[in-house]
Design an enzyme around this catalytic site. Structure first.
Site, PDB file in Angstrom:
ATOM      1  N   CYS A 112      -3.331  -4.409   4.345  1.00 28.03           N
ATOM      2  CA  CYS A 112      -2.219  -5.255   4.819  1.00 28.03           C
ATOM      3  C   CYS A 112      -2.218  -6.679   4.265  1.00 28.03           C
ATOM      4  O   CYS A 112      -1.400  -7.497   4.667  1.00 28.03           O
ATOM      5  CB  CYS A 112      -2.220  -5.299   6.345  1.00 28.03           C
ATOM      6  SG  CYS A 112      -1.872  -3.713   7.101  1.00 28.03           S
ATOM      7  N   GLU A 123       0.835  -1.199   0.000  1.00 31.29           N
ATOM      8  CA  GLU A 123       0.000   0.000   0.000  1.00 31.29           C
ATOM      9  C   GLU A 123       0.872   1.252   0.000  1.00 31.29           C
ATOM     10  O   GLU A 123       0.405   2.346   0.263  1.00 31.29           O
ATOM     11  CB  GLU A 123      -0.958  -0.014   1.185  1.00 31.29           C
ATOM     12  CG  GLU A 123      -0.305   0.008   2.536  1.00 31.29           C
ATOM     13  CD  GLU A 123      -1.344   0.168   3.640  1.00 31.29           C
ATOM     14  OE1 GLU A 123      -2.015  -0.828   3.944  1.00 31.29           O
ATOM     15  OE2 GLU A 123      -1.486   1.280   4.164  1.00 31.29           O
ATOM     16  N   HIS A 141      -2.039 -11.896  11.256  1.00 26.94           N
ATOM     17  CA  HIS A 141      -1.640 -10.514  11.000  1.00 26.94           C
ATOM     18  C   HIS A 141      -1.377  -9.809  12.327  1.00 26.94           C
ATOM     19  O   HIS A 141      -2.040 -10.077  13.331  1.00 26.94           O
ATOM     20  CB  HIS A 141      -2.714  -9.772  10.192  1.00 26.94           C
ATOM     21  CG  HIS A 141      -2.321  -8.345   9.932  1.00 26.94           C
ATOM     22  ND1 HIS A 141      -1.102  -8.009   9.386  1.00 26.94           N
ATOM     23  CD2 HIS A 141      -2.963  -7.171  10.177  1.00 26.94           C
ATOM     24  CE1 HIS A 141      -1.018  -6.694   9.289  1.00 26.94           C
ATOM     25  NE2 HIS A 141      -2.125  -6.156   9.771  1.00 26.94           N
TER      26      HIS A 141
END
Lengths: 133, 357
Positions: free
Chosen positions: B119, B87, B243
């Site tokens: 993400c 990103e 994550h």
């Protein structure tokens, strides 16, 4: 703007990204940047060869008053690096404070931003050397 | 729906990269008059990895990919696709993937594309490669997650937004593969927990909304659905990677799903390097592969705001032993650290008005 620089940058991608040199098939001499005619034996029979990515610092100097486009990186070192095949090339050193540099220090090639052609221009990537860890 | 390749695929090489510079939480909190201990306890982050002045997502992706190539020892010309998930693309328009492919010597006969999904763009690349390789359309695929994450000065995100990258070379499953990717499961909804509008330099976030309906719902759903489809339970796995936007979320989601601290610890890097966004789960998986043994089973679940999760079931194979030491490991990159101050960090990120670029 970058009208004249973009074609040059594009032509030099193989040498800047992959350390692509030329090797004379007649006398064996290696040229970086690559040449099309051998300085030594005048042969036109040269082939592309990738240089080793590791070497040692042969000598260096520290740039404190950097030219525009390099001011963000000052102070930084420019070194002559003797590669594993004894070819010597000129390169910027990165990821090392200049005060910690030493002649004979083992270094390896990494691809980094060399400079930006302004906020709207092309980003110029290429090899620098950093201390081996 | 579970995604199972018709022909089995595997990871033939993996590698990561973390810049050497670290910005401790104290150096950020001091500038903004905030309580460092509150952030360190709340986020479970001590310091974050910061890209040097000459580094960006492209250079990070290149070093990670070079490491994957060192482990795979394949001809780069046999790579049929390069996907870079990020990103923080250096160019708004101009692919990162072509620069990476050129640096590896993989051009010109291949597909290159950049992916974006907050993400989780890195794990999407894995799924794309799984499909292309399994179908026989390409021989090898390269999936990279890399970011130089942005956080507005003074914003809570600034304490976590970090830099790093990891890469995986995907092949038809064979004896050279270090692991088999048995199956994947994706779970996505329209959940506006975090976003960055076009031409804006910094993202916005929905504060507490980033937790339950976003991170936890998607990760738990993807993980539970994948395990149910495969008839697996948490105790079947040696490792799990979730994550890691901070230290608390992955620990809590692991506990909710029934995983132990021992299962997630090797892939939990956030307290030492921060949230590396698209690279967070890929780096966690790389760190696990750095130490995994043949036969180990791994559950990997990414999360991308906006929102979605990709879950993977991976089994480790014999070739991992001989390929492990062919390049630097994640632990070595974490140990190589140089602390920097806030002013240096702000200058490197080019945030000072009128500074030379």
């Amino acid at each position: 703007m970058s009208d004249l620089r973009v074609p040059k940058l594009w032509r030099e991608i193989p040498q800047h990204y992959r350390l692509e040199a030329s090797k004379c098939l007649s006398c064996g001499r290696i040229y970086f940047p690559p040449k099309t005619i051998c300085n030594n034996c005048k042969s036109k029979n040269l082939e592309k060869t990738a240089l080793p990515r590791k070497g040692v610092i042969e000598t260096f100097t520290i740039i404190r008053n950097a030219p525009s486009k390099y001011e963000l990186y000052a102070p930084y070192a420019i070194a002559i690096v003797k590669l594993e095949n004894d070819v010597k090339i000129l390169a910027q050193i990165t990821d090392c404070e200049p005060a910690k540099l030493q002649i004979g220090m083992p270094v390896e090639a990494v691809i980094r931003r060399l400079y930006d052609d302004g906020e709207n221009g092309v980003i110029h990537y290429g090899f620098k050397f950093r201390p081996v860890f | 729906m579970i995604m199972k390749p018709n022909h089995k695929v595997g990871i033939i090489g993996w590698g990561g990269y973390i810049p050497k510079y670290r910005l401790p939480v104290e150096n950020i909190s001091r500038i903004w008059g905030k309580d460092a201990e509150r952030y360190k306890e709340g986020l479970m982050i001590n310091e974050k990895a910061v890209a040097g002045p000459d580094e960006d997502t492209t250079t990070i992706a290149i070093e990670a990919a070079q490491n994957a190539l060192k482990r795979a020892q394949i001809n780069p010309k046999d790579i049929g696709a390069v996907f870079v998930g990020s990103e923080s693309k250096p160019y708004a328009v101009k692919p990162t993937g072509t620069i990476v492919a050129e640096a590896l010597g993989a051009t010109p006969n291949l597909l290159a594309a950049d992916l974006e999904f907050a993400c989780k763009a890195g794990t999407e690349g894995l799924q794309c490669c799984m499909g292309l390789v399994s179908s026989g359309m390409i021989k090898y695929g390269l999936a990279i997650g890399a970011d130089v994450a942005q956080g507005a000065p003074g914003d809570d995100l600034e304490f976590a937004a970090a830099s790093g990258g990891a890469a995986f070379l995907i092949s038809r499953d064979n004896e050279d593969c270090v692991a088999t990717i048995e199956a994947s499961y994706s779970y996505v909804t329209d959940t506006p927990d975090f976003w960055r509008r076009a031409e804006k330099p910094f993202p916005q976030h929905g504060e507490a909304f980033t937790g339950k309906p976003a991170y936890f719902h998607h990760i738990e759903s993807a993980a539970r659905n994948l395990m149910a489809e495969l008839d697996k339970k948490p105790s079947d796995f040696k490792y799990a990677v979730f994550h890691q936007p901070n230290g608390k979320f992955p620990i809590r989601v692991a506990k909710t799903l029934g995983f132990t601290t021992a299962q997630i610890a090797p892939g939990l890097l956030v307290s030492n390097i921060g949230n590396t966004y698209s690279a967070a789960v890929p780096l966690g998986l790389s760190a696990v592969l750095d130490i995994a043994a043949p036969g180990d089973e791994i559950l990997v679940v990414s999360y991308g705001s906006g929102a979605g999760s990709d879950a993977f079931y991976i089994t480790v194979k014999d070739a991992i032993e001989e390929k492990r030491d062919r390049c630097l490991k994640i632990k070595e990159y974490i140990l190589r650290r140089q602390q920097v101050g806030y002013k240096c960090y702000i200058k490197w990120r080019r945030h000072i008005i009128g500074q030379p670029r």
